[in-house]
Scaffold this active site. Structure first.
Site, PDB file in Angstrom:
ATOM      1  N   SER A 118       0.709  -1.005   0.129  1.00  0.00           N
ATOM      2  CA  SER A 118       0.055   0.371  -0.096  1.00  0.00           C
ATOM      3  C   SER A 118       0.983   1.537   0.066  1.00  0.00           C
ATOM      4  O   SER A 118       1.857   1.272  -0.788  1.00  0.00           O
ATOM      5  CB  SER A 118      -0.758   0.197   1.338  1.00  0.00           C
ATOM      6  OG  SER A 118      -2.016   1.406   1.216  1.00  0.00           O
ATOM      7  N   GLU A 213      -1.067  -2.618  -8.661  1.00  0.00           N
ATOM      8  CA  GLU A 213      -1.893  -3.715  -7.741  1.00  0.00           C
ATOM      9  C   GLU A 213      -2.576  -1.848  -7.366  1.00  0.00           C
ATOM     10  O   GLU A 213      -1.874  -0.895  -7.587  1.00  0.00           O
ATOM     11  CB  GLU A 213      -1.953  -4.641  -6.458  1.00  0.00           C
ATOM     12  CG  GLU A 213      -0.868  -3.843  -5.095  1.00  0.00           C
ATOM     13  CD  GLU A 213      -1.929  -2.613  -4.799  1.00  0.00           C
ATOM     14  OE1 GLU A 213      -3.126  -2.981  -4.564  1.00  0.00           O
ATOM     15  OE2 GLU A 213      -1.100  -2.051  -4.015  1.00  0.00           O
ATOM     16  N   HIS A 286      -4.215  -6.011  -2.133  1.00  0.00           N
ATOM     17  CA  HIS A 286      -5.270  -5.491  -1.053  1.00  0.00           C
ATOM     18  C   HIS A 286      -5.992  -6.534  -0.165  1.00  0.00           C
ATOM     19  O   HIS A 286      -7.181  -6.524  -1.142  1.00  0.00           O
ATOM     20  CB  HIS A 286      -6.378  -3.912  -1.269  1.00  0.00           C
ATOM     21  CG  HIS A 286      -5.293  -2.587  -0.858  1.00  0.00           C
ATOM     22  ND1 HIS A 286      -4.158  -2.924  -1.652  1.00  0.00           N
ATOM     23  CD2 HIS A 286      -5.159  -1.358  -0.042  1.00  0.00           C
ATOM     24  CE1 HIS A 286      -3.827  -1.580  -1.212  1.00  0.00           C
ATOM     25  NE2 HIS A 286      -3.686  -1.352  -0.225  1.00  0.00           N
TER      26      HIS A 286
END
Length: 338
Positions: A118, A213, A286
């Protein structure tokens, strides 16, 4: 539906100190960090939660200065692993204040494993760009080890890294070209953060395997960020592009069928002339099931049947595979917005 099985126990021999830090957003559920500490302790780690890990200043885990100090404190510590609590936002605010020589020494000379995903992507990219430092894109304390049930593959992949067993990872990838054989630096992470660092000294000029991602980003915004990377010449110089999970978005009537598969098809059409293959299905993002990937390490990307394999040097040593993948070598809920 029955609850997922608890991860199989691996021998909990002493694995050294694991330090938990919060370099980005404030932790909304401190009990998840405590649960993570307990679980990681059962795996053989001496867990130390940094004194600033549960601070809050507005949306951040303490002031910019306190978060920088926590990262430097971790680098100077005896920890063998430094793990982020969560993502959120905040690392791009402090990239210019970090001591990259200190961070690199902790990794290269003392073997520290820095791991997260992240917003942690910003730190990883900067460490690679400024000092060539290898870190690990993988689980975090709150999101992964703070869950009621820890995903078995996520846990085992992380332990493969810690136990120096990581040699390769494999995953189902039926869309991989039959002649796939690409080598270079494995790098990337969260697409929004990669784009955010374009034009800064914190984006590596890597030529290798780029993995991406994201979460809560509509497909048209994903495509728009990919066009930025195309315009900046980033995608064209890669040997391959690996797409992980793009989750938690909502289509509207206006999309008229436009979805992520259309974005992937568009990207392939744009990269075809550069002979850069685009593969989907990487278990990373995630999501609960994620591989732990050596960010900044050299790798070789190969196809075997319907599976794709990322093969690393022996210094990373074992591997763990996602569902549907096969062994190669010597070994095998809610989201946290970036």
């Amino acid at each position: 539906m029955s609850e997922p099985a608890a991860p199989k126990a691996r021998k909990a021999f002493p694995r050294g100190e694991l330090r938990i830090v919060s370099p980005s957003g404030a932790v909304p559920q401190p009990q998840r960090v405590q649960r993570a500490a307990q679980h990681l302790g059962e795996l053989g780690f001496r867990v130390r939660i940094d004194s600033a890990a549960l601070l809050r200043e507005q949306r951040f885990a303490g002031s910019d200065a306190r978060r920088v100090q926590a990262l430097h404190r971790a680098a100077r510590s005896r920890a063998s692993v430094v793990m982020a609590t969560r993502g959120g936002y905040g690392l791009t605010r402090v990239l210019d204040a970090l001591d990259y020589a200190l961070l690199h020494e902790a990794v290269s000379r003392r073997g520290q494993v820095w791991v997260g995903h992240s917003d942690f992507t910003a730190l990883q990219l900067a460490m690679l760009a400024r000092a060539g430092t290898v870190s690990y894109s993988g689980p975090m304390a709150s999101f992964d080890f703070g869950a009621e049930r820890v995903d078995e593959i996520t846990q085992e992949s992380f332990l493969d890294v810690v136990d120096a067993r990581l040699e390769a990872v494999g995953f189902e990838c039926p869309d991989a070209p039959r002649s796939l054989d690409a080598s270079g630096v494995l790098w990337g992470g969260n697409l929004s953060l990669v784009c955010n660092l374009v034009g800064t000294p914190y984006l590596p000029r890597a030529r290798g395997v780029l993995f991406l991602e994201d979460v809560s980003e509509h497909p048209y915004r994903v495509e728009r960020m990919l066009t930025q990377l195309l315009g900046a010449g980033v995608l064209q110089r890669q040997r391959a592009v690996l797409l992980g999970a793009f989750t938690d978005y909502r289509l509207s009537e206006h999309d008229a069928g436009y979805d992520l598969p259309d974005v992937v098809a568009w990207l392939r059409s744009r990269l075809r002339e550069y002979k850069v293959p685009v593969l989907s299905g990487l278990p990373f993002g995630h999501v609960r099931t994620k591989l732990c990937l050596p960010h900044g390490a050299r790798c070789r990307l190969l196809r075997d049947g319907t599976d794709a394999y990322l093969v690393f040097g022996h210094s990373h040593g074992g591997h763990h595979l996602a569902p549907g993948a096969h062994a190669h070598g010597t070994g095998h809920d809610s989201h946290d917005p970036h």
